[in-house]
Design a protein around this motif. Structure first.
Motif, PDB file in Angstrom:
ATOM      1  N   VAL B  20       0.756  -1.185   0.022  1.00  0.00           N
ATOM      2  CA  VAL B  20      -0.102   0.023  -0.072  1.00  0.00           C
ATOM      3  C   VAL B  20       0.940   1.245   0.047  1.00  0.00           C
ATOM      4  N   CYS B  33     -10.726   4.551   3.901  1.00  0.00           N
ATOM      5  CA  CYS B  33      -9.901   3.518   3.677  1.00  0.00           C
ATOM      6  C   CYS B  33      -9.837   2.629   4.888  1.00  0.00           C
ATOM      7  N   CYS B  37     -11.428  -1.380   4.804  1.00  0.00           N
ATOM      8  CA  CYS B  37     -10.336  -2.543   4.429  1.00  0.00           C
ATOM      9  C   CYS B  37     -10.917  -3.767   4.796  1.00  0.00           C
ATOM     10  N   VAL B  58      -0.092   2.075   7.481  1.00  0.00           N
ATOM     11  CA  VAL B  58      -0.063   0.604   7.341  1.00  0.00           C
ATOM     12  C   VAL B  58       0.073  -0.151   8.627  1.00  0.00           C
ATOM     13  N   CYS B  64      -2.185  -7.341   3.434  1.00  0.00           N
ATOM     14  CA  CYS B  64      -2.852  -6.697   2.185  1.00  0.00           C
ATOM     15  C   CYS B  64      -3.027  -7.568   1.005  1.00  0.00           C
ATOM     16  N   ASN B  66      -4.048  -6.993  -1.983  1.00  0.00           N
ATOM     17  CA  ASN B  66      -3.999  -6.215  -3.153  1.00  0.00           C
ATOM     18  C   ASN B  66      -5.452  -6.118  -3.882  1.00  0.00           C
ATOM     19  N   CYS B  70      -9.356   0.024  -1.203  1.00  0.00           N
ATOM     20  CA  CYS B  70      -8.956   1.581  -0.702  1.00  0.00           C
ATOM     21  C   CYS B  70      -8.682   2.517  -2.011  1.00  0.00           C
ATOM     22  N   GLU B  71      -8.147   2.054  -2.868  1.00  0.00           N
ATOM     23  CA  GLU B  71      -7.924   2.975  -3.983  1.00  0.00           C
ATOM     24  C   GLU B  71      -8.778   3.418  -4.765  1.00  0.00           C
ATOM     25  N   SER B  81      -2.378   0.771  -4.287  1.00  0.00           N
ATOM     26  CA  SER B  81      -1.591  -0.574  -3.806  1.00  0.00           C
ATOM     27  C   SER B  81      -1.224  -1.238  -5.181  1.00  0.00           C
TER      28      SER B  81
END
Lengths: 285, 89
Positions: B20, B33, B37, B58, B64, B66, B70-71, B81
């Motif tokens: 991230v 986020c 998550c 983080v 994570c 991926n 969050c993105e 990420s």
């Protein structure tokens, strides 16, 4: 560590005017998410971005046109759709995306919306619905839910809000969907379909306004998202008249309409510029 | 990863991991986020960015997967990420 710092570049940075970022939208505002879904959809759909224009009107979401690193047009209040229609008629090759808010598209621009849908102009309209006039201080709007408190309705809104998908369907839109900013992946997919759909496409995006709507109704941004998570039902192909905004009963999300009918340009060419007429004129020359 | 029943193909399936990246000065501290998550990777950091907000940090980098949620949820274009294996290669 130095190497990592060099790579800090957001995947959407090439579609943004980075010198203007961070944008003016408040902390927790959902317009940024709707805007980024729109950018992702534009890129994923494979349309020619050189021939894509983003048009927006006035209001918080109207700032969208200023942040996109493509041809864009920030128009007068409520007039995003007329400008977009003109652009599409002048150059039918363009992909025209209208990104604007509920006050701009449905209050002052309501007439333009219904007539563009009636003519079936080949536009993609993304309407960010935050239930209020955010930029001017949170006054009651045509989309404010019943009993919601705003600056101008301190004891609660006495009027029922617009059912936007029904309005779009009744006026003749060929693609109608509604999502919230929490359903980002569905929203992106939907905008992608709408971009590729030939005809007037309309997507309503419910988005929190924590500063001017949420604050007066005792919800912050995360509360609004939790409401979107708990009180929404995804029902694709639901009947448009069942889609009232009523948080107690639950809000229906989904893709409701996808049909085909001749667009504005098709009908104009058939009626005013039929083949034999054009060929006849050429012969005279 | 904890399973209530280990899937038969758990040894063959490769779970992608992500790294991230946070552009701290763009963050306005809305916390979307962190709240949404799916693997609970992020938390509010105690430091301030240049605008005076607490950006996310983080907490569990190894968790994570991926998913990019969050993105795409971030309204500020401030977090993204990248798949871990492509970063190393």
């Amino acid at each position: 560590m130095k190497q990592i710092k060099k790579q800090v570049r957001h995947p959407l940075d090439d579609l943004l005017r980075i010198d203007r970022i961070p944008h003016i939208w408040c902390p927790g505002c959902g317009i940024g998410t709707a805007f980024s879904s729109c950018l992702i959809a534009m890129r994923e759909s494979g349309i020619d971005l050189e021939k894509t224009v983003m048009v927006s009107g006035i209001g918080c979401s109207g700032r969208g046109a200023g942040y996109v690193n493509l041809d864009s047009y920030h128009t007068t209040h409520g007039r995003a759709i007329p400008f977009a229609t003109g652009m599409k008629l002048a150059n039918p090759e363009l992909n025209v995306v209208v990104f604007s808010g509920d006050g701009d598209l449905f209050a002052i621009g309501g007439n333009h919306f219904i007539h563009a849908a009636r003519r079936n102009v080949d536009l993609t309209v993304v309407c960010v619905n935050n239930f209020t006039y955010g930029m001017t201080g949170g006054q009651v709007a045509a989309t404010t839910p019943l009993k919601a408190k705003t600056t101008t309705t301190p004891v609660g809104n006495p009027d029922t809000p617009f059912n936007l998908p029904l309005l779009a369907y009744a006026s003749g839109a060929t693609y109608v969907a509604r999502w919230t900013i929490l359903h980002t992946r569905d929203l992106t997919e939907s905008i992608e379909e709408a971009l590729l759909n030939r005809g007037f496409s309309f997507i309503e995006v419910l988005s929190p306004c924590p500063v001017n709507y949420g604050r007066r109704n005792k919800e912050n941004g995360i509360d609004s998202l939790k409401i979107y998570q708990e009180r929404t039902i995804i029902r694709n192909d639901a009947q448009p008249w069942e889609l009232d905004i009523d948080f107690d009963r639950g809000i229906v999300l989904g893709k409701f309409i996808q049909t085909e009918r001749p667009t504005c340009t098709d009908r104009y060419d058939n009626t005013c510029r039929p083949k034999e007429l054009i060929e006849g004129e050429k012969g005279l020359e | 990863m904890v399973f209530w029943r280990v899937p038969f193909d758990s040894e063959e399936i490769q779970i992608t991991t992500g790294i991230v990246y946070i552009i701290e000065d763009r963050c306005k501290g809305c916390g979307y986020c962190i709240e949404y998550c799916p693997r609970d990777v992020l938390e509010f950091s105690s430091k301030f960015n240049t605008k005076g907000y607490h950006p996310p940090a983080v907490k569990k980098p190894d968790d994570c997967v991926n998913c990019h949620y969050c993105e795409i949820l971030c309204p500020e274009f401030a977090i993204y990420s990248v798949e871990a294996s492509t970063e190393q290669g």
